[in-house]
Design a protein around this motif. Structure first.
Motif, PDB file in Angstrom:
ATOM      1  N   ALA A  39      79.289  39.639  26.575  1.00 46.98           N
ATOM      2  CA  ALA A  39      78.732  39.105  25.332  1.00 46.98           C
ATOM      3  C   ALA A  39      77.560  39.926  24.796  1.00 46.98           C
ATOM      4  O   ALA A  39      77.012  39.596  23.731  1.00 46.98           O
ATOM      5  CB  ALA A  39      78.299  37.652  25.553  1.00 46.98           C
ATOM      6  N   ARG A  40      77.158  40.966  25.529  1.00 45.32           N
ATOM      7  CA  ARG A  40      76.059  41.790  25.045  1.00 45.32           C
ATOM      8  C   ARG A  40      76.464  42.592  23.799  1.00 45.32           C
ATOM      9  O   ARG A  40      75.623  43.050  23.040  1.00 45.32           O
ATOM     10  CB  ARG A  40      75.605  42.762  26.144  1.00 45.32           C
ATOM     11  CG  ARG A  40      74.899  42.064  27.299  1.00 45.32           C
ATOM     12  CD  ARG A  40      74.605  43.043  28.420  1.00 45.32           C
ATOM     13  NE  ARG A  40      74.014  42.381  29.572  1.00 45.32           N
ATOM     14  CZ  ARG A  40      73.804  42.960  30.746  1.00 45.32           C
ATOM     15  NH1 ARG A  40      74.158  44.233  30.911  1.00 45.32           N
ATOM     16  NH2 ARG A  40      73.268  42.284  31.730  1.00 45.32           N
ATOM     17  N   THR A  41      77.783  42.788  23.642  1.00 42.87           N
ATOM     18  CA  THR A  41      78.276  43.472  22.441  1.00 42.87           C
ATOM     19  C   THR A  41      78.876  42.447  21.492  1.00 42.87           C
ATOM     20  O   THR A  41      79.349  41.380  21.916  1.00 42.87           O
ATOM     21  CB  THR A  41      79.357  44.508  22.823  1.00 42.87           C
ATOM     22  OG1 THR A  41      80.416  43.848  23.512  1.00 42.87           O
ATOM     23  CG2 THR A  41      78.776  45.587  23.717  1.00 42.87           C
ATOM     24  N   THR A  42      78.904  42.776  20.212  1.00 39.95           N
ATOM     25  CA  THR A  42      79.425  41.847  19.210  1.00 39.95           C
ATOM     26  C   THR A  42      80.950  41.831  19.246  1.00 39.95           C
ATOM     27  O   THR A  42      81.589  42.704  19.849  1.00 39.95           O
ATOM     28  CB  THR A  42      78.970  42.264  17.801  1.00 39.95           C
ATOM     29  OG1 THR A  42      79.551  43.545  17.500  1.00 39.95           O
ATOM     30  CG2 THR A  42      77.450  42.351  17.734  1.00 39.95           C
ATOM     31  N   GLU A  77      82.401  44.982  17.666  1.00 42.35           N
ATOM     32  CA  GLU A  77      82.323  46.149  18.544  1.00 42.35           C
ATOM     33  C   GLU A  77      83.403  46.093  19.628  1.00 42.35           C
ATOM     34  O   GLU A  77      84.001  47.119  19.983  1.00 42.35           O
ATOM     35  CB  GLU A  77      80.940  46.219  19.202  1.00 42.35           C
ATOM     36  CG  GLU A  77      79.830  46.612  18.227  1.00 42.35           C
ATOM     37  CD  GLU A  77      78.456  46.521  18.852  1.00 42.35           C
ATOM     38  OE1 GLU A  77      77.558  47.255  18.433  1.00 42.35           O
ATOM     39  OE2 GLU A  77      78.282  45.684  19.789  1.00 42.35           O
ATOM     40  N   ARG A  78      83.656  44.886  20.144  1.00 40.70           N
ATOM     41  CA  ARG A  78      84.686  44.765  21.179  1.00 40.70           C
ATOM     42  C   ARG A  78      86.080  45.044  20.609  1.00 40.70           C
ATOM     43  O   ARG A  78      86.917  45.662  21.258  1.00 40.70           O
ATOM     44  CB  ARG A  78      84.641  43.361  21.779  1.00 40.70           C
ATOM     45  CG  ARG A  78      83.615  43.229  22.908  1.00 40.70           C
ATOM     46  CD  ARG A  78      83.593  41.828  23.476  1.00 40.70           C
ATOM     47  NE  ARG A  78      82.656  40.984  22.760  1.00 40.70           N
ATOM     48  CZ  ARG A  78      82.712  39.667  22.724  1.00 40.70           C
ATOM     49  NH1 ARG A  78      83.707  39.046  23.316  1.00 40.70           N
ATOM     50  NH2 ARG A  78      81.812  38.962  22.066  1.00 40.70           N
ATOM     51  N   TYR A 133      81.066  37.229  31.773  1.00 44.47           N
ATOM     52  CA  TYR A 133      81.033  36.954  30.335  1.00 44.47           C
ATOM     53  C   TYR A 133      79.679  37.331  29.740  1.00 44.47           C
ATOM     54  O   TYR A 133      79.616  37.842  28.613  1.00 44.47           O
ATOM     55  CB  TYR A 133      81.316  35.472  30.077  1.00 44.47           C
ATOM     56  CG  TYR A 133      81.173  35.115  28.619  1.00 44.47           C
ATOM     57  CD1 TYR A 133      82.170  35.456  27.696  1.00 44.47           C
ATOM     58  CD2 TYR A 133      80.031  34.479  28.144  1.00 44.47           C
ATOM     59  CE1 TYR A 133      82.026  35.164  26.360  1.00 44.47           C
ATOM     60  CE2 TYR A 133      79.882  34.174  26.807  1.00 44.47           C
ATOM     61  CZ  TYR A 133      80.881  34.509  25.903  1.00 44.47           C
ATOM     62  OH  TYR A 133      80.733  34.218  24.573  1.00 44.47           O
ATOM     63  N   ARG A 134      78.599  37.070  30.468  1.00 48.41           N
ATOM     64  CA  ARG A 134      77.273  37.427  29.952  1.00 48.41           C
ATOM     65  C   ARG A 134      77.193  38.930  29.694  1.00 48.41           C
ATOM     66  O   ARG A 134      76.614  39.373  28.698  1.00 48.41           O
ATOM     67  CB  ARG A 134      76.206  37.000  30.958  1.00 48.41           C
ATOM     68  CG  ARG A 134      74.789  37.349  30.502  1.00 48.41           C
ATOM     69  CD  ARG A 134      73.754  36.808  31.475  1.00 48.41           C
ATOM     70  NE  ARG A 134      73.774  35.341  31.503  1.00 48.41           N
ATOM     71  CZ  ARG A 134      72.965  34.600  32.269  1.00 48.41           C
ATOM     72  NH1 ARG A 134      72.101  35.203  33.072  1.00 48.41           N
ATOM     73  NH2 ARG A 134      73.037  33.297  32.235  1.00 48.41           N
ATOM     74  N   ARG A 135      77.783  39.707  30.606  1.00 46.72           N
ATOM     75  CA  ARG A 135      77.797  41.150  30.399  1.00 46.72           C
ATOM     76  C   ARG A 135      78.651  41.509  29.191  1.00 46.72           C
ATOM     77  O   ARG A 135      78.297  42.384  28.394  1.00 46.72           O
ATOM     78  CB  ARG A 135      78.353  41.828  31.656  1.00 46.72           C
ATOM     79  CG  ARG A 135      78.540  43.321  31.523  1.00 46.72           C
ATOM     80  CD  ARG A 135      79.226  43.889  32.743  1.00 46.72           C
ATOM     81  NE  ARG A 135      79.650  45.262  32.529  1.00 46.72           N
ATOM     82  CZ  ARG A 135      80.375  45.969  33.367  1.00 46.72           C
ATOM     83  NH1 ARG A 135      80.788  45.405  34.496  1.00 46.72           N
ATOM     84  NH2 ARG A 135      80.732  47.210  33.105  1.00 46.72           N
ATOM     85  N   LYS A 186      89.535  42.221  26.972  1.00 47.07           N
ATOM     86  CA  LYS A 186      88.405  42.227  26.035  1.00 47.07           C
ATOM     87  C   LYS A 186      88.867  41.994  24.601  1.00 47.07           C
ATOM     88  O   LYS A 186      88.290  41.186  23.873  1.00 47.07           O
ATOM     89  CB  LYS A 186      87.654  43.566  26.124  1.00 47.07           C
ATOM     90  CG  LYS A 186      86.676  43.648  27.254  1.00 47.07           C
ATOM     91  CD  LYS A 186      85.761  44.859  27.136  1.00 47.07           C
ATOM     92  CE  LYS A 186      86.549  46.150  27.133  1.00 47.07           C
ATOM     93  NZ  LYS A 186      85.660  47.332  27.126  1.00 47.07           N
TER      94      LYS A 186
END
Length: 610
Positions: free
Chosen positions: A597-600, A603-604, A593-595, A509
């Protein structure tokens, strides 16, 4: 292959699990946890998972087996099937599963135990590498980066690719195996006409034809003829009493020596107890047939001319030579050649003879000697008539027209139907074979099914349709079992692949967030991840083709023990599955990836640092 694939899958699951939790184990080390304790934690985790998973697996296995076994047995024409509950099967399966689990978690446990707290906190999958790398002046493409990512954890990549590939290999080998069953070879000798009717005993293993009570009644034949649509047919007459033949002593001995349980001493005693026919000949047993023109036309002529059997004045006889499962002629299975004289003895009454004196003794004396364990007596013909015949042809006899068992110490001979009835005095129809028009075939099958169940239940029939159905059932049994096993392994392999891709992305991540922070777009990142997934599936497909190329011929050699097997190499299942693999390789990374990409990006990065 199934066991090895199962081991790889379980091993990969634990390896991925340890990789995913490596920071947790590093933190445990910072507070004083030893490597041995971490191994214990992983083993206990494996035990807890086993305590949950093994009972569920045993229950599912029992339910599937309970449902699958009757289906498979029905394909093999078994009327009733009883599934037994054997606790040792479940105990053995549970112990084997536990052993596999503990073996599978051993190496991941060592990895977790050896990692230092600092390395664990900074850990990225495959991040610790050694060796020099050559700098690229032109940079790296997305495809090269994706390929390099697969090489960061080669062990995981190899196991994931293998688990996917072996499922496909197993399925492909099942298809090669089942498609190798050759219907023409299977039906050769088993089907010579559209229908054969006879006593039910004839169609049972080793029951054969022995008595006049087993003869096909004329009422049954009349009922069959009344249905119409018969294009040709003929009777096969069977012997209802013993027929002997004069044969060379050498052949007599050879026939008994085929069986390992007869010692030389036993054979010497048999020769002594067998009546002499003069000129070095013994009176051995004969399997004699009488055949009309239609069944005679189904014989394969090796030498000579069968036409002479139709003329009783010629006193002609055909000598039957046996074949093996591959239709190769056994030239030592009969002693008679074209032009030889065969003498048959039709016995109507028997007597007991003292072998030491040659005198006749009473049945009471025989019983007394038998009780004392003596064997110096034998049964010889008392009233009989002998006929001489000239061998006109050497033939092979299809199993469908035969007695379906062999008399030890004798050989098979065939007479024309009229000559058989005239010389032997026997007129029992063992079977009736006939062909029908295509339009009336189904109606005849339905009639015979009803007639042999309600009107004449002691009689039965064989048909080409039944034999084809039996063959299809045998082949479908392997397709069903192999398909279920390949399906289970394939499903677990796919789940393993999803787990590998998911964990590989989640453990990177921070790395992926860094790449995006320095300019990589979301589209480029998705392209790289999709390429990784496609590389997994393409490697699996390529490895599948390689393994099938190596294992396919080996399977063909092994399966030649089936006399009706013809090896046919195919990779069609791999070609069918490959597009599905490619679709899986593209969709799984996109979903992960869609999961992600829910965070910025920020944040990651913060989550990774924490």
């Amino acid at each position: 292959m199934i066991i090895f694939t199962g081991y790889l899958i379980i091993y990969n699951v634990f390896q991925i699990s340890v990789t995913n939790d490596i920071r947790f184990y590093g933190l445990l080390k910072t507070i004083g946890t030893t490597g041995r304790q971490i191994k214990g934690i992983i083993r206990q985790q494996a035990l807890l998972l086993s305590l949950l998973g093994i009972p569920v697996g045993l229950a599912l296995g029992f339910v599937i087996g309970n449902k699958l076994t009757p289906v498979i047995m029905a394909q093999l024409s078994y009327k009733n099937t009883f599934v037994s509950f054997d606790p040792w099967i479940f105990i053995g399966a549970a112990l084997f599963s536990l052993l596999t689990v503990f073996l599978s978690c051993a190496r991941p446990g060592r990895i977790a135990a050896k990692v230092s707290p600092v390395d664990a906190v900074r850990y990225t999958e495959g991040g610790r590498t050694s060796g020099k790398r050559r700098a690229r002046k032109s940079g790296a493409s997305l495809f090269q980066m994706a390929w390099a990512n697969l090489g960061r954890s080669r062990g995981k990549t190899v196991v994931t690719v293998l688990s996917l590939a072996l499922a496909v290999v197993l399925m492909n080998l099942v298809v090669i195996f089942a498609n190798g069953f050759d219907m023409e070879k299977y039906l050769a000798g088993r089907v010579v006409s559209d229908f054969i009717v006879g006593h039910a005993d004839l169609f049972q293993v080793s029951a054969g034809f022995h008595s006049k009570d087993q003869a096909v009644p004329e009422t049954l034949l009349d009922a069959v003829s009344a249905q119409g649509g018969i294009t040709d047919g003929g009777r096969v007459y069977g012997q209802e009493q013993v027929v002997q033949q004069h044969m060379p002593e050498e052949f007599f001995r050879q026939e008994y020596s085929r069986f390992s349980w007869y010692t030389q001493e036993d054979i010497d005693q048999l020769v002594r107890s067998t009546e002499q026919g003069g000129d070095g000949m013994l009176l051995g047993s004969a399997q004699l047939y009488g055949m009309e023109e239609f069944p005679l036309s189904k014989l394969e002529v090796l030498e000579g001319d069968l036409a002479l059997l139709s003329d009783p004045a010629r006193n002609a006889i055909a000598a039957v030579y046996g074949t093996d499962d591959y239709q190769a002629v056994s030239w030592d299975s009969n002693w008679a050649k074209v032009g030889d004289t065969v003498t048959l003895r039709y016995v109507t009454e028997w007597k007991y003879v003292d072998l030491d004196t040659g005198e006749e003794i009473s049945s009471e004396e025989v019983d007394a000697r038998y009780a004392r364990g003596e064997s110096n007596f034998a049964s010889w013909g008392k009233t009989f008539e002998e006929k001489e015949y000239t061998v006109c042809a050497l033939v092979t006899l299809p199993v469908a027209l035969s007695y379906r068992y062999l008399t030890v110490g004798g050989s098979q001979m065939i007479l024309g139907a009229e000559q058989f009835r005239q010389d032997s005095g026997m007129n029992s129809v063992m079977s009736y074979a006939f062909d029908t028009t295509q339009e009336s075939e189904q109606g005849m099958a339905e009639f015979l099914e009803t007639y042999t169940q309600s009107v004449q239940p002691l009689y039965d029939f064989e048909s080409k349709e039944r034999q084809v159905a039996e063959f299809d059932g045998f082949r479908n049994m392997f397709l069903t079992m192999g398909g279920v096993l390949a399906g289970v392994i394939g499903l677990v392999g796919v789940l393993n692949f999803i787990n590998a891709v998911l964990t590989g992305i989640l453990t990177r991540k921070r790395e992926l967030a860094v790449l995006q922070s320095v300019g990589m777009t979301g589209k480029q990142l998705k392209t790289m991840l999709v390429c990784e997934g496609l590389y997994y599936t393409m490697l699996s497909a390529g490895l599948s083709l390689l393994l099938i190329g190596l294992l396919g011929p080996l399977l063909g050699a092994v399966c030649n023990v089936f006399w009706f097997f013809t090896y046919r190499f195919t990779v069609l299942p791999v070609l069918v599955v490959t597009p599905l693999f490619l679709l899986l390789g593209a969709l799984v990374p996109l979903a992960v990836y869609r999961r992600l990409a829910r965070t910025t990006i920020v944040e990651r990065l913060r989550e990774a640092e924490s």
